[in-house]
Design an enzyme around this catalytic site. Structure first.
Site, PDB file in Angstrom:
ATOM      1  N   THR A  34       0.776  -1.245   0.000  1.00 43.27           N
ATOM      2  CA  THR A  34       0.000   0.000   0.000  1.00 43.27           C
ATOM      3  C   THR A  34       0.803   1.288   0.000  1.00 43.27           C
ATOM      4  OG1 THR A  34      -0.104  -0.051   2.427  1.00 43.27           O
ATOM      5  CG2 THR A  34      -1.915  -1.118   1.230  1.00 43.27           C
ATOM      6  N   ARG A  35       2.128   1.216   0.195  1.00 43.61           N
ATOM      7  CA  ARG A  35       2.900   2.442   0.418  1.00 43.61           C
ATOM      8  C   ARG A  35       2.819   3.433  -0.745  1.00 43.61           C
ATOM      9  NH1 ARG A  35       6.959   3.631   3.685  1.00 43.61           N
ATOM     10  NH2 ARG A  35       7.387   1.450   4.208  1.00 43.61           N
ATOM     11  N   GLU A  97       3.446  -4.252  15.685  1.00 44.20           N
ATOM     12  CA  GLU A  97       2.811  -2.931  15.738  1.00 44.20           C
ATOM     13  C   GLU A  97       1.359  -3.057  16.161  1.00 44.20           C
ATOM     14  OE1 GLU A  97       5.119  -0.265  12.324  1.00 44.20           O
ATOM     15  OE2 GLU A  97       3.002  -0.784  12.090  1.00 44.20           O
TER      16      GLU A  97
END
Length: 202
Positions: A34-35, A97
């Site tokens: 997705t970056r 994360e």
């Protein structure tokens, strides 16, 4: 209206005490998925709206431990956007994360905004599709730490049960991004101390 871009005291939902934050939102995403498109467009839209976002542009190399500064940024954020994409669960760093984000949700009152990007949240919730194979590989790599892998499984299931956005329901990413930002502002803006709010042109 936009959120003020400086540190303020923010009450924790668990203890009622104030905490310091630097960012309005922490972006958790799998870079290879997705970056370059979705996250880049979302990040730019957040900036234009006056929402200060943390986006780590440095890709972690295989075998590298997640940076403490990355985990600290989660603690210093009012909210987190978690963009779960097809390869999100294959990254141990993304899963670490996510575990930290859910911990901060419980302990610090951090708001979570999940986006299910090209992946069905029901597959995440029930660990279908590619997920069994992904976690099998994690267990093979971490034979002495199966509890950690189970915690990652549980974290994914928990976030899949939260209200969020499924990208397949949107014909245009720009409209999805607009809705995400509008919902963030309605959820977070009213909870900020009055003196941290200001009017700006958008």
């Amino acid at each position: 209206m936009a959120l003020e871009e400086h540190e303020v005291d923010y009450p924790s939902s668990s203890s009622g005490s104030a905490r310091r934050w630097k960012y309005h939102v922490f972006l958790s995403f799998r870079g290879e998925d997705t970056r370059r498109r979705f996250i880049d467009h979302l990040f730019c839209a957040l900036q234009r709206t006056g929402i200060k976002a943390f986006r780590d542009d440095e890709e972690l190399e295989r075998g590298q431990v997640i940076k403490p500064s990355r985990l600290q940024a989660i603690e210093e954020s009012l909210s987190a956007i978690v963009a779960i994409s097809p390869n999100y669960a294959s990254s141990t760093w993304c899963l670490e994360e996510l575990s930290k984000i859910l911990h901060c949700k419980k302990e610090l009152g951090l708001h979570i905004f999940p986006i299910f990007y090209d992946v069905d949240p029901s597959d995440i919730r029930h660990q279908r599709g590619s997920f069994p194979e992904v976690f099998k590989k994690h267990e093979e790599k971490l034979p002495q730490d199966k509890m950690k892998v189970q915690n990652w499984r549980d974290a994914l299931k928990e976030v899949a049960n939260l209200s969020g956005w499924h990208s397949d329901n949107w014909h245009h990413e720009t409209k999805l991004i607009e809705d995400v930002i509008e919902k963030m502002r309605s959820k977070i803006y009213d909870k900020l101390p009055f003196d941290s709010q200001r009017l700006v042109g958008i």
